[in-house]
Design a protein around this motif. Structure first.
Motif, PDB file in Angstrom:
ATOM      1  N   ASP A  70       0.873  -1.172   0.000  1.00  0.00           N
ATOM      2  CA  ASP A  70       0.000   0.000   0.000  1.00  0.00           C
ATOM      3  C   ASP A  70       0.911   1.223   0.000  1.00  0.00           C
ATOM      4  O   ASP A  70       1.622   1.474   0.984  1.00  0.00           O
ATOM      5  N   ASP A  71       0.905   1.971  -1.076  1.00  0.00           N
ATOM      6  CA  ASP A  71       1.818   3.098  -1.267  1.00  0.00           C
ATOM      7  C   ASP A  71       1.119   4.404  -0.902  1.00  0.00           C
ATOM      8  O   ASP A  71       0.233   4.858  -1.628  1.00  0.00           O
ATOM      9  N   PHE A  72       1.542   4.998   0.228  1.00  0.00           N
ATOM     10  CA  PHE A  72       0.933   6.235   0.708  1.00  0.00           C
ATOM     11  C   PHE A  72       1.888   7.423   0.594  1.00  0.00           C
ATOM     12  O   PHE A  72       1.902   8.306   1.458  1.00  0.00           O
ATOM     13  N   LYS A  73       2.679   7.478  -0.433  1.00  0.00           N
ATOM     14  CA  LYS A  73       3.577   8.624  -0.627  1.00  0.00           C
ATOM     15  C   LYS A  73       2.752   9.908  -0.698  1.00  0.00           C
ATOM     16  O   LYS A  73       1.673   9.936  -1.286  1.00  0.00           O
ATOM     17  N   HIS A  74       3.290  10.967  -0.080  1.00  0.00           N
ATOM     18  CA  HIS A  74       2.650  12.293  -0.092  1.00  0.00           C
ATOM     19  C   HIS A  74       1.273  12.261   0.569  1.00  0.00           C
ATOM     20  O   HIS A  74       0.377  13.011   0.201  1.00  0.00           O
ATOM     21  N   TRP A  75       1.115  11.404   1.570  1.00  0.00           N
ATOM     22  CA  TRP A  75      -0.166  11.245   2.245  1.00  0.00           C
ATOM     23  C   TRP A  75      -0.219  12.104   3.505  1.00  0.00           C
ATOM     24  O   TRP A  75      -0.663  11.685   4.551  1.00  0.00           O
ATOM     25  N   LYS A  76       0.261  13.353   3.408  1.00  0.00           N
ATOM     26  CA  LYS A  76       0.221  14.281   4.537  1.00  0.00           C
ATOM     27  C   LYS A  76      -0.093  15.683   4.048  1.00  0.00           C
ATOM     28  O   LYS A  76       0.244  16.047   2.921  1.00  0.00           O
ATOM     29  N   THR A  77      -0.737  16.450   4.923  1.00  0.00           N
ATOM     30  CA  THR A  77      -1.080  17.831   4.579  1.00  0.00           C
ATOM     31  C   THR A  77      -0.196  18.831   5.298  1.00  0.00           C
ATOM     32  O   THR A  77      -0.125  19.992   4.904  1.00  0.00           O
ATOM     33  N   GLY A  78       0.442  18.405   6.402  1.00  0.00           N
ATOM     34  CA  GLY A  78       1.206  19.326   7.227  1.00  0.00           C
ATOM     35  C   GLY A  78       0.402  19.852   8.403  1.00  0.00           C
ATOM     36  O   GLY A  78       0.949  20.457   9.325  1.00  0.00           O
ATOM     37  N   ASP A  79      -0.909  19.596   8.390  1.00  0.00           N
ATOM     38  CA  ASP A  79      -1.780  19.973   9.501  1.00  0.00           C
ATOM     39  C   ASP A  79      -1.971  18.745  10.382  1.00  0.00           C
ATOM     40  O   ASP A  79      -2.447  17.710   9.918  1.00  0.00           O
ATOM     41  N   ALA A  80      -1.618  18.847  11.672  1.00  0.00           N
ATOM     42  CA  ALA A  80      -1.623  17.687  12.566  1.00  0.00           C
ATOM     43  C   ALA A  80      -3.002  17.045  12.686  1.00  0.00           C
ATOM     44  O   ALA A  80      -3.129  15.811  12.671  1.00  0.00           O
ATOM     45  N   ALA A  81      -4.030  17.860  12.818  1.00  0.00           N
ATOM     46  CA  ALA A  81      -5.382  17.317  12.980  1.00  0.00           C
ATOM     47  C   ALA A  81      -5.827  16.578  11.717  1.00  0.00           C
ATOM     48  O   ALA A  81      -6.376  15.474  11.784  1.00  0.00           O
ATOM     49  N   LYS A  82      -5.582  17.175  10.565  1.00  0.00           N
ATOM     50  CA  LYS A  82      -5.980  16.542   9.308  1.00  0.00           C
ATOM     51  C   LYS A  82      -5.145  15.294   9.036  1.00  0.00           C
ATOM     52  O   LYS A  82      -5.659  14.290   8.523  1.00  0.00           O
ATOM     53  N   VAL A 147      -8.931  16.484   2.990  1.00  0.00           N
ATOM     54  CA  VAL A 147      -9.610  16.311   4.271  1.00  0.00           C
ATOM     55  C   VAL A 147     -10.447  17.541   4.592  1.00  0.00           C
ATOM     56  O   VAL A 147      -9.985  18.668   4.439  1.00  0.00           O
ATOM     57  N   THR A 148     -11.672  17.308   5.056  1.00  0.00           N
ATOM     58  CA  THR A 148     -12.507  18.383   5.580  1.00  0.00           C
ATOM     59  C   THR A 148     -12.915  18.002   6.995  1.00  0.00           C
ATOM     60  O   THR A 148     -13.467  16.915   7.219  1.00  0.00           O
ATOM     61  N   LEU A 149     -12.610  18.866   7.968  1.00  0.00           N
ATOM     62  CA  LEU A 149     -12.960  18.608   9.362  1.00  0.00           C
ATOM     63  C   LEU A 149     -14.321  19.210   9.671  1.00  0.00           C
ATOM     64  O   LEU A 149     -14.610  20.338   9.293  1.00  0.00           O
ATOM     65  N   TYR A 150     -15.144  18.440  10.387  1.00  0.00           N
ATOM     66  CA  TYR A 150     -16.448  18.914  10.857  1.00  0.00           C
ATOM     67  C   TYR A 150     -16.404  18.898  12.374  1.00  0.00           C
ATOM     68  O   TYR A 150     -16.796  17.924  13.007  1.00  0.00           O
ATOM     69  N   GLY A 151     -15.867  19.954  12.954  1.00  0.00           N
ATOM     70  CA  GLY A 151     -15.662  19.965  14.392  1.00  0.00           C
ATOM     71  C   GLY A 151     -14.471  19.096  14.755  1.00  0.00           C
ATOM     72  O   GLY A 151     -13.560  18.870  13.950  1.00  0.00           O
ATOM     73  N   SER A 152     -14.492  18.543  15.968  1.00  0.00           N
ATOM     74  CA  SER A 152     -13.352  17.764  16.458  1.00  0.00           C
ATOM     75  C   SER A 152     -13.550  16.256  16.369  1.00  0.00           C
ATOM     76  O   SER A 152     -12.625  15.492  16.645  1.00  0.00           O
ATOM     77  N   THR A 153     -14.758  15.802  15.967  1.00  0.00           N
ATOM     78  CA  THR A 153     -15.019  14.360  15.990  1.00  0.00           C
ATOM     79  C   THR A 153     -15.537  13.778  14.677  1.00  0.00           C
ATOM     80  O   THR A 153     -15.815  12.590  14.606  1.00  0.00           O
ATOM     81  N   GLU A 154     -15.693  14.605  13.649  1.00  0.00           N
ATOM     82  CA  GLU A 154     -16.146  14.092  12.368  1.00  0.00           C
ATOM     83  C   GLU A 154     -15.328  14.714  11.242  1.00  0.00           C
ATOM     84  O   GLU A 154     -14.853  15.846  11.352  1.00  0.00           O
ATOM     85  N   ALA A 155     -15.180  13.966  10.159  1.00  0.00           N
ATOM     86  CA  ALA A 155     -14.391  14.453   9.035  1.00  0.00           C
ATOM     87  C   ALA A 155     -14.818  13.762   7.753  1.00  0.00           C
ATOM     88  O   ALA A 155     -15.394  12.668   7.769  1.00  0.00           O
ATOM     89  N   GLY A 156     -14.522  14.394   6.641  1.00  0.00           N
ATOM     90  CA  GLY A 156     -14.712  13.796   5.330  1.00  0.00           C
ATOM     91  C   GLY A 156     -13.369  13.704   4.637  1.00  0.00           C
ATOM     92  O   GLY A 156     -12.543  14.621   4.746  1.00  0.00           O
ATOM     93  N   VAL A 157     -13.119  12.616   3.956  1.00  0.00           N
ATOM     94  CA  VAL A 157     -11.862  12.420   3.231  1.00  0.00           C
ATOM     95  C   VAL A 157     -12.163  11.904   1.834  1.00  0.00           C
ATOM     96  O   VAL A 157     -12.931  10.952   1.670  1.00  0.00           O
ATOM     97  N   THR A 158     -11.573  12.529   0.837  1.00  0.00           N
ATOM     98  CA  THR A 158     -11.613  12.006  -0.518  1.00  0.00           C
ATOM     99  C   THR A 158     -10.188  11.697  -0.954  1.00  0.00           C
ATOM    100  O   THR A 158      -9.243  12.355  -0.526  1.00  0.00           O
ATOM    101  N   PHE A 159     -10.041  10.685  -1.804  1.00  0.00           N
ATOM    102  CA  PHE A 159      -8.719  10.334  -2.322  1.00  0.00           C
ATOM    103  C   PHE A 159      -8.880   9.436  -3.539  1.00  0.00           C
ATOM    104  O   PHE A 159      -9.977   8.950  -3.841  1.00  0.00           O
TER     105      PHE A 159
END
Length: 217
Positions: A70-82, A147-159
């Motif tokens: 499973d190749d996850f190269k560049h799988w970071k945004t630089g934002d810790a929460a995201k 990544v889209t954060l919806y508050g502190s406990t929900e999120a949406g991710v597309t990839f």
């Protein structure tokens, strides 16, 4: 890589908008169009990011065999929460692939990273491999995560994923089916995640669309 021909686009379109507003549910629609494939020997795996120091979860071991990457190269945004969300979104994918390799729809790692509709569809997807007597080998590349954060406990991710270097393998004979790939090897995923009490971001809903223009070369 063999692919089935079932209606996927309609289910994807109907559900994707709901996921992006963090209130929908979906199924693993990519299963209708073809089997996942796996890893290209010779490439190095890029695992999803390590858990943060505040993460107290007792995570299962989901180490894949040497011929599956499973190749996850560049799988970071630089934002810790995201990045914490992305890490577990990636682990949910790897846990599913691990269950396929193990031939176990009830693999505990699957339920650790998936819940709700995503767990049901994931187990069904794994079972389809078991029923067909196949596993897979090769590399699945994951790219263009958002990544889209919806508050502190929900999120949406597309990839997107690229399965062009992943191939079905007969579980008994070990024979690999290297049928040439086409645009169906590229899959767009839209997922919804919720944060559990132990800090794990669990995928609760997922839709996917093979050959989506967002992911094809």
């Amino acid at each position: 890589m063999k692919r089935r021909s079932l209606p996927v686009a309609a289910a994807f379109a109907a559900t994707a908008a709901l996921l992006l507003t963090a209130c929908g549910s979906g199924d693993d629609s990519s299963k209708g169009n073809g089997k996942i494939a796996g890893a290209d020997q010779g490439e190095k795996s890029s695992p999803s990011p390590s858990p943060t120091a505040s993460d107290d979860a007792k995570r299962p071991d989901i180490t894949l065999p040497a011929d599956v990457i499973d190749d996850f190269k560049h799988w970071k945004t630089g934002d810790a929460a995201k990045d914490a969300v992305l890490a577990d979104a990636g682990r949910a994918q790897t846990a599913t692939n691990y269950a396929i390799i193990k031939g176990n729809p009830d693999e505990p790692a699957l339920a650790f990273y998936r819940q709700g509709d995503a767990l049901v569809s994931g187990a069904q997807w794994v079972k389809s491999f078991v029923d067909d007597g196949i596993t897979y080998t090769g590399t699945v590349r994951y790219f263009d995560p958002k990544v889209t954060l919806y508050g502190s406990t929900e999120a949406g991710v597309t990839f997107c994923t690229d399965e062009s270097k992943a191939f079905n393998k007969n579980r008994k004979t070990g024979k690999v089916d290297k049928t040439p790939s086409d645009n169906d090897a590229y899959v767009f995923y839209n997922t919804h995640l919720k944060k559990a009490k132990d800090g794990v971001w669990q995928t609760t809903a997922l839709v996917s669309d093979r050959g989506n223009a967002k992911c094809t070369p």
